[in-house]
Each structure stands twice: as C-alpha cells, then as structure tokens.
Design a protein around this motif. Structure first.
Motif, mmCIF file in Angstrom:
data_model
loop_
_atom_site.group_PDB
_atom_site.id
_atom_site.type_symbol
_atom_site.label_atom_id
_atom_site.label_comp_id
_atom_site.label_asym_id
_atom_site.label_seq_id
_atom_site.Cartn_x
_atom_site.Cartn_y
_atom_site.Cartn_z
ATOM 1 N N TRP A 16 -38.939 71.800 -8.657
ATOM 2 C CA TRP A 16 -39.459 70.353 -8.933
ATOM 3 C C TRP A 16 -38.885 69.732 -10.090
ATOM 4 C CZ3 TRP A 16 -41.828 66.555 -6.620
ATOM 5 C CH2 TRP A 16 -42.490 66.825 -5.461
ATOM 6 N N VAL A 17 -38.169 68.533 -9.900
ATOM 7 C CA VAL A 17 -37.700 67.572 -10.853
ATOM 8 C C VAL A 17 -38.716 67.433 -12.032
ATOM 9 C CG1 VAL A 17 -38.073 65.712 -9.310
ATOM 10 C CG2 VAL A 17 -36.719 65.400 -11.381
ATOM 11 N N LYS A 18 -38.204 67.375 -13.162
ATOM 12 C CA LYS A 18 -39.199 67.055 -14.416
ATOM 13 C C LYS A 18 -38.661 65.855 -15.127
ATOM 14 C CE LYS A 18 -38.229 71.304 -16.022
ATOM 15 N NZ LYS A 18 -37.275 71.804 -14.993
ATOM 16 N N GLU A 19 -39.363 65.400 -15.935
ATOM 17 C CA GLU A 19 -39.047 64.066 -16.797
ATOM 18 C C GLU A 19 -37.720 64.642 -17.640
ATOM 19 O OE1 GLU A 19 -41.754 60.898 -18.122
ATOM 20 O OE2 GLU A 19 -43.315 61.869 -16.908
ATOM 21 N N SER A 20 -37.886 65.840 -18.125
ATOM 22 C CA SER A 20 -37.031 66.395 -19.048
ATOM 23 C C SER A 20 -35.525 66.369 -18.566
ATOM 24 C CB SER A 20 -37.419 67.623 -19.648
ATOM 25 O OG SER A 20 -37.731 68.605 -18.896
ATOM 26 N N ASP A 21 -35.557 66.394 -16.916
ATOM 27 C CA ASP A 21 -34.269 66.483 -16.342
ATOM 28 C C ASP A 21 -33.527 65.019 -16.527
ATOM 29 O OD1 ASP A 21 -34.763 68.873 -15.599
ATOM 30 O OD2 ASP A 21 -35.791 68.328 -13.837
ATOM 31 N N PHE A 22 -34.026 63.927 -17.200
ATOM 32 C CA PHE A 22 -33.491 62.869 -17.473
ATOM 33 C C PHE A 22 -33.307 62.688 -19.169
ATOM 34 C CE2 PHE A 22 -35.801 62.697 -13.616
ATOM 35 C CZ PHE A 22 -34.861 62.304 -12.666
ATOM 36 N N PRO A 312 -38.043 57.748 -14.413
ATOM 37 C CA PRO A 312 -38.013 59.400 -14.258
ATOM 38 C C PRO A 312 -39.603 59.618 -13.468
ATOM 39 C CG PRO A 312 -36.979 58.896 -16.033
ATOM 40 C CD PRO A 312 -37.572 57.645 -15.767
ATOM 41 N N ARG A 313 -40.606 59.243 -14.568
ATOM 42 C CA ARG A 313 -42.041 59.516 -13.725
ATOM 43 C C ARG A 313 -42.306 58.848 -12.458
ATOM 44 N NH1 ARG A 313 -46.710 59.534 -12.460
ATOM 45 N NH2 ARG A 313 -46.492 57.345 -12.088
ATOM 46 N N ALA A 314 -41.751 57.588 -12.129
ATOM 47 C CA ALA A 314 -41.962 57.062 -11.029
ATOM 48 C C ALA A 314 -41.361 57.896 -9.754
ATOM 49 C CB ALA A 314 -41.546 55.581 -11.135
ATOM 50 N N PHE A 315 -40.237 58.277 -10.241
ATOM 51 C CA PHE A 315 -39.432 58.996 -8.903
ATOM 52 C C PHE A 315 -39.974 60.165 -8.652
ATOM 53 C CE2 PHE A 315 -35.701 62.172 -8.789
ATOM 54 C CZ PHE A 315 -35.527 61.714 -7.213
ATOM 55 N N ILE A 316 -40.706 61.041 -9.796
ATOM 56 C CA ILE A 316 -41.178 62.142 -9.494
ATOM 57 C C ILE A 316 -42.709 61.770 -8.440
ATOM 58 C CG2 ILE A 316 -42.645 64.204 -10.547
ATOM 59 C CD1 ILE A 316 -40.376 63.662 -12.819
#
Ligand SMILES: NC(=O)c1ccc[n+]([C@@H]2O[C@H](COP(=O)([O-])OP(=O)(O)OC[C@H]3O[C@@H](n4cnc5c(N)ncnc54)[C@H](OP(=O)(O)O)[C@@H]3O)[C@@H](O)[C@H]2O)c1
Length: 332
Positions: A16-22, A312-316
C-alpha cells in the motif's frame, strides 16, 4: 512572490502506498524558453494508473523516477507563451504533473473551452476517463440494444460514464460498487438498472439476480475475485473490455484467476486496452462527451480535495474507494 509547489516521488511503495512515499517541495517558478509556455494549473486529476507509475517494474508507460514530479493530468491557464500555437489566457488540459506551475513544449496539450463544461470536467467525464469509457464500451464491447452491460467500480470516473453510455445505447446497465451510498447513487442519479454492493456479501448470487439474462459485455475495472464472479455470468460470444485491475495495484502478490474456463466455453472475446492506443478516436470521444454533458444527458460527480498538499492523502483515499465519481484536487 509566488513560488512553485511540487509533489515528488520519495519512495517506491511496497504494497500500500503511504503519504511518506511523497515529498512536497517549493521551487522557483520556471521560465518558458523559445517554443515553450508557462501554465498555472488550477486542477489536478488523481487516477489509479499513477500507482503503477510509482513502481520500477515495466508497464505500458515509463515509471516516475525517485525525486521526479509525480505524473498527472492537469487543467490550467497559459500565463506566458513563446509558442506559436498557444496564447496567454488559453485554457489547457494535459499531463503536467502534481505541481502548481509547469513549463510545457505544448506536446500532448489541448486547448479547452471552459464555458462548454466546467474546467475540472476535462479531467473526468470529458477527459481521459470519459474517453476510456467511450472507447472501451463502444469500440471494444460494441453492445447492442437490449444486451446486458456489467461494469465494476461503477460509480467512479470511468464506470459512471460506462453505465450511462450503456443506457443511452438501450442496454441494461448493471454496476458493481462498494457500499449502499454508491449503489443508491448509481441507481438514482446515474440511471443504472441494478447495482450490486460487493461489500454486502453474497456477491455472486446478487450479481446473478441483477443479470437474469447473463452478461453480454463486461467492462472490467477491478480484477480479482469480483472479475472471477463476473466471468461466471458471461454469455456465449460475450465481450470483455479489460480496462483496469485496481484491486491489485497495491497488492504484493497477483490474484490467481480461477474462472478462465468460462472464457473458453463461452468463446468470449476479451480485450485489454489502453485509451491512448486509440488516439484516432480520442478527440472525437471528448467532443461527444462534452456535448452530452452540456445537453444534460450525461451526469457526473466530483470528489474535490483542496490544495496540492492534500493530493497524497486524497490519492490513497481514491485507491481505497473513498471517492464518489472523479477524484480531483483544486489547486487555486
Ligand atoms: N485502460 C485504460 O486506458 C484506463 C484508463 C483509465 C482508467 N483505467 C482503469 O479503470 C479503473 C477505474 O479507474 P477510475 O479512474 O474510474 O477510478 P475510480 O473508479 O474513480 O476510483 C477507483 C475505484 O476503484 C474501486 N476499488 C478500489 N479497490 C477496489 C477493490 N479491492 N475491489 C473493488 N473495487 C475497488 C473503488 O470503488 P468502490 O468503492 O466501488 O470499491 C474506487 O473508488 C482503474 O482500474 C483504472 O486503472 C484504465
């Protein structure tokens, strides 16, 4: 003085992608050189394909490199031009990434009429997702009046257009969506004939009841177990437009499809497709979609995140199904 803000890829997610990946950075606003324009973006599109671009593995398009601006569709206004085809004040749609300002050579950029439909609609119903629905349904599935069209992720950017176009073709439109609210929206607002809430359980039985004549056209957006259930309902000589497999984009292992035999015994024509393979149809599809929206024959909903930092949050959230309709970010 105004500054550019950009969202960069910081890490390649494992699962799962995380906000910290951005990583969000501020930079000077770039200046356009000869043959270039400077665009001030007002809307950013968030789409499932972006998850694939965060991986290093080979796909149909190049990966985003670590430290690069995240790839993404945008709508904006030309604020400086050294390009013969674009003038200051032109409204444009293109893929200029997760950033407030972008310099462009004009490649892949189209002018839009912000008075025909709302500018953000050029990222959704009248943009790439709408064209995907158009091409996948009308070219690859080619449904006839009276046939049953089943579409997964039915209330999302692509699925909501597929269902409405199917209805306009005189088909029975059946959706699959996550939750009662989404199914109610599909039935009451989008005009679907039936909608199955896959989160409520009994998916196969409910799908069978919703498709009493079987499925002639499956527009597949999700993959995984939902696709297997839909395969069991395919009619002889039915068509599958394999558009996306969002259920697998954050998975560490691929799902093993079990119902392939149905494709054989029913002589099913399954076609994987990418919208940009049909650039010959793309602008025609957009023109038709703009007309349908402005005539009130095609409805759409947007989930709007405010400000680039919320992307980032909206993308997840979109990948988890928190969006209804098209997920966009309002940049200004
Ligand atoms: N081939 C192409 O050229 C092309 C172009 C554009 C899009 N696509 C594909 O089309 C699909 C839809 O894209 P979109 O932009 O319209 O996105 P979207 O449907 O607006 O948003 C994604 C939706 O996927 C659903 N979803 C996520 N995980 C799921 C799961 N495990 N099981 C079931 N549903 C799940 C969620 O809806 P629920 O709440 O209903 O679960 C979520 O709202 C994606 O697979 C995308 O990659 C392909």
């Amino acid at each position: 003085m105004a500054r550019n803000v950009q969202v960069l890829l910081a890490n390649r997610p494992d699962g799962w992608v995380k906000e910290s990946d951005f990583n969000i950075v501020e930079r000077d606003i770039p200046s356009p050189g000869p043959g270039e324009i400077l665009i001030e973006n007002s809307w950013l599109s968030l789409d499932p394909y972006m998850r694939g671009r965060m991986n290093a593995s080979k796909s149909y398009a190049a990966a985003v490199e670590i430290g690069d601006v995240m790839v993404g569709g945008t709508v904006g206004k030309v604020i400086a031009s050294q390009h013969p085809k674009f003038r200051e004040g032109d409204h444009v749609v293109g893929s200029t990434g997760w950033q407030l300002y972008a310099v462009s050579s004009g490649e892949g950029l189209s002018k839009i009429d912000p008075d025909a439909v709302a500018p953000s609609a050029y990222l959704g119903v009248c943009g790439m997702p709408g064209a995907t629905a158009w091409i996948g349904l009308l070219e690859h599935c080619a449904p006839q009046a009276g046939e049953t069209v089943l579409v997964s992720a039915a209330t999302g950017a692509v699925g909501s257009v597929v269902g409405q176009l199917a209805r306009l073709q005189g088909c029975r439109a059946v959706g699959i969506a996550g939750g009662k609210k989404k199914c109610d929206y599909a039935l009451k607002e989008l005009g679907f004939d039936a909608c199955v809430d896959y989160k409520a359980g009994n998916v196969f039985d409910n799908l069978k009841a919703a498709c009493p004549q079987g499925v002639d056209c499956l527009f597949e957006n999700v993959g995984g177990q939902l696709m297997d259930n839909a395969f069991r309902l395919l009619n002889p000589f039915s068509r599958v437009a394999l558009c996306g497999m969002v259920a697998e984009y954050n998975a560490t292992e691929p799902y093993g499809v079990t119902m392939m035999r149905s494709l054989l015994v029913n002589r099913v024509n399954l076609r994987g497709f990418i919208v940009f393979d049909r650039l010959d149809l793309y602008q025609k599809a957009i023109g038709r979609l703009v007309r349908l929206v402005s005539q009130g024959k095609l409805r759409y909903h947007e989930t709007v995140a405010e400000g680039l930092a919320s992307a980032p949050r909206a993308f997840i959230g979109m990948l988890k199904g928190e969006n209804l309709g098209k997920q966009v970010v309002k940049l200004k």
